[in-house]
Enzyme design. Structure first.
Site, PDB file in Angstrom:
ATOM      1  N   PRO A  89       0.817  -1.219   0.000  1.00  0.00           N
ATOM      2  CA  PRO A  89       0.000   0.000   0.000  1.00  0.00           C
ATOM      3  C   PRO A  89       0.852   1.271   0.000  1.00  0.00           C
ATOM      4  CG  PRO A  89      -0.379  -1.303   2.007  1.00  0.00           C
ATOM      5  CD  PRO A  89       0.607  -2.055   1.170  1.00  0.00           C
ATOM      6  N   ARG A 154      -2.701 -10.077 -20.146  1.00  0.00           N
ATOM      7  CA  ARG A 154      -3.670  -9.807 -21.219  1.00  0.00           C
ATOM      8  C   ARG A 154      -3.120  -8.860 -22.271  1.00  0.00           C
ATOM      9  NH1 ARG A 154      -7.065  -5.972 -20.994  1.00  0.00           N
ATOM     10  NH2 ARG A 154      -8.913  -7.188 -21.472  1.00  0.00           N
TER      11      ARG A 154
HETATM   12  N1  ADE Z   1      -1.072  -4.942   0.319  1.00  0.00           N
HETATM   13  C1  ADE Z   1      -2.096  -4.594   1.149  1.00  0.00           C
HETATM   14  N2  ADE Z   1      -2.879  -3.686   0.586  1.00  0.00           N
HETATM   15  C2  ADE Z   1      -2.367  -3.431  -0.664  1.00  0.00           C
HETATM   16  C3  ADE Z   1      -2.725  -2.565  -1.724  1.00  0.00           C
HETATM   17  N3  ADE Z   1      -3.790  -1.776  -1.657  1.00  0.00           N
HETATM   18  N4  ADE Z   1      -1.957  -2.587  -2.842  1.00  0.00           N
HETATM   19  C4  ADE Z   1      -0.878  -3.369  -2.910  1.00  0.00           C
HETATM   20  N5  ADE Z   1      -0.472  -4.191  -1.933  1.00  0.00           N
HETATM   21  C5  ADE Z   1      -1.210  -4.227  -0.807  1.00  0.00           C
END
Ligand code: ADE
Length: 237
Positions: A89, A154
């Site tokens: 995240p 894809r």
């Molecule tokens: N791990 C936990 N949440 C995530 C997200 N939103 N994007 C990428 N990896 C993650």
């Protein structure tokens, strides 16, 4: 393309990667998937891969050693250099331009982070591209790794049944620009029957007039984008 995935939950991937377009990409020989269980690389007796955060705080942190050894072993298994990607995240928000760039690489090594986070020192040592699939928190990087894999395979030439028609559209009808940035949303789609529950398909689509159909589709894309994503229309070229 070879795609290696380092994860604590390899079993999550199999149904997804064997189904639909990712499954077809593998069956057609356009992509190979190699799953690796980070836990197998833990050098301690209990196969421990996480520990409590220094400085305190909630949750657990993914340890350096198992992930680092896992990545080294994956890369040693094939001489093709891999582009390392960590799903987190804290990463840049993934957009089509990232997907297009990664689809051009010969080999990807996707790391699914887990727990509260990954020890910063192993991120520094591995220096991956860090990608987030959006501003919400998932339990781990597995679903994001599957999202990335689907979006990449894809785009590999030959994977989609129809010719690369999106690429051949005139600029006016393209969803994405040359940098892979979204310019317009797609318009509505219809199929048979012509009337369903008193709702009719727009007449123009049945007219057989290709120019009129294209003009209508273009107008629908612009109108929909104006209503739902005005930010796309008002940004720098
Ligand atoms: N791990 C936990 N949440 C995530 C997200 N939103 N994007 C990428 N990896 C993650």
């Amino acid at each position: 393309m070879r795609i290696d995935i380092a994860t604590l939950f390899p079993e999550m991937f199999e149904p997804v990667l064997q189904t639909s377009i990712p499954g077809r990409a593998a069956a057609g020989g356009f992509a190979t998937y190699h799953l690796h269980d980070i836990r197998e690389f833990a050098d301690n007796r209990h196969r421990k891969v996480d520990d409590r955060p220094f400085g305190g705080g909630p949750g657990m942190v993914m340890m350096c050693q198992p992930l680092h050894d896992c990545v080294q072993a994956i890369e040693a298994a094939d001489p093709t250099p891999a582009t390392r990607v960590l799903m987190t995240p804290q990463g840049e928000r993934m957009e089509q331009r990232h997907v297009e760039m990664l689809a051009g690489r010969e080999r990807l090594l996707i790391i699914a982070g887990h727990y509260e986070g990954v020890d910063e020192r192993v991120i520094e040592a591995l220096d991956p591209i860090e990608l987030s699939i959006g501003d919400y928190v998932l339990s781990g990087g597995e679903l994001p790794a599957m999202v990335l894999t689907d979006a990449v395979v894809r785009l590999l030439p030959g994977v989609l049944g129809h010719d690369d028609s999106a690429r051949e559209d005139s600029f006016a009808e393209r969803e994405f620009d040359d940098q892979g940035r979204r310019r317009l949303l797609e318009g509505p789609h219809y199929t048979r029957p012509r009337v369903w529950n008193d709702r009719a398909v727009p007449d123009v689509l049945l007219s057989g007039d290709h120019q009129a159909v294209e003009a209508w589709r273009r107008q629908q894309m612009v109108e929909r984008t104006r209503q739902r994503r005005p930010d796309l229309l008002n940004r720098d070229p």
